[in-house]
Each structure stands twice: as C-alpha cells, then as structure tokens.
Design an enzyme around this catalytic site. Sequence first.
Site, PDB file in Angstrom:
ATOM      1  CE1 TYR A  66      15.124  59.643  52.235  1.00 58.08           C
ATOM      2  CE2 TYR A  66      13.940  60.183  54.229  1.00 58.08           C
ATOM      3  CZ  TYR A  66      15.025  60.349  53.408  1.00 58.08           C
ATOM      4  OH  TYR A  66      16.019  61.223  53.772  1.00 58.08           O
ATOM      5  CG  HIS A 144      15.467  64.947  49.370  1.00 58.64           C
ATOM      6  ND1 HIS A 144      14.792  63.769  49.451  1.00 58.64           N
ATOM      7  CD2 HIS A 144      16.595  64.750  50.087  1.00 58.64           C
ATOM      8  CE1 HIS A 144      15.457  62.901  50.174  1.00 58.64           C
ATOM      9  NE2 HIS A 144      16.573  63.483  50.570  1.00 58.64           N
TER      10      HIS A 144
END
Length: 196
Positions: A66, A144
């Site tokens: 991110y 992730h």
Amino acid sequence: RRLLSTSKGALRVGPDGVKMPRIGCGTAVFVDIGPNQKNHSDLHGFNMVKWALAAGYRLIDTAQMYYNEKVIGNALRDTFSKGELSREEIFVSTKVAHPNFPGSHERCPYVDDPGLSAYEGASKDIDGCLEDLGLEYVDSLLVHWPGQIGNTDAGLGKAKRAEIWAALEDAHKAGKARTIGVSNFELYHMDQLAES
C-alpha cells in the site's frame, strides 16, 4: 464500540491468544497503488488514521504494497506523543510478500524469482515495515498473497511460500510480530504450509 476494542468483544487469534478487534480501519486507498485507485496525499492518510482512532477504531490494517506505512507510522507516533492512546491500545496489522505488478508494485521480486531467496527478501521487508511504521513490533504480520497470479510452476510457488512463512515464524520468535498468518490463501495453500 465493543467490536472496535482490543478488550471486550475482541477475537482471540493465534496460539498465543492475542486479542484483535473485530472491526478495523483498512488503509489500501490512502495512496495510488494501481490504475483503479485515486491518488491521495500523505496528509489525507495521516488524517484518516487520526479520525479512525478518534472514532474508536483500534485496529489499523496496512501492507507493504500500500506504500503508506510511513504515513501510518507518523499518525501513530503523533497519537502516542500526545498521550491520546498508548501502543498497547492499538492493534496494527501489516502484510508482506505481495507478487509484483509491473508499473504499480515492484517491491517483492523474491516472490516469483527463482534466483532470489524468499526468506531473505521477506525478512528484509519485515524489518522495513517496522522501520516505516516506527514500531518495534506489529500485532499481526501476514503473508499478503500466496504467490504470483497465474504462476504455472506449482513447485516454485510452494517453495517460496515455505521460505516466506519461515521468515514470519522467525520474526514472531524475535518479538517483531505478536501473531502471524496469511491473507488471500486457499485451503490447499495452507495445507502445503502445514506440510513444510
């Protein structure tokens, strides 16, 4: 407010019984991470974390992909320095080892490059996340993604996941993460990890 808290109404996660709020603030849209995202400023991200904490949220979820861990770290340090909340009152979750997307996310080549050590890459990324967040530990550290989307080399994917998981286990043992886990995995991915 009970669902937002790290005490009443919290979920127990991991073998250590770490308490995690049931509802948290996701931070994926704080920065431009791809063609479908609107670019936001660092000030926007800082304010969003501060507003979420003021509203009672106690779980802040982020990820290396991110590109906002420094902004979140700044908001947390501001919160701690002003005595608004203590570190122990906030549950911070982050994620490492997302496959690369050319042009938008190219920070984890070890996920699919057979010539790179996934253990070393993930270990370095874990330390980088902690540095960017300005924290000594995170409450939850996740893999992730299980590997490169469309990867046809099942053996390579399985080996890379095992190396990345070993890096998370070592981070947990070293006190860098209170609990570890996975994100976006299917059951067979988890079965493979259990076998490794």
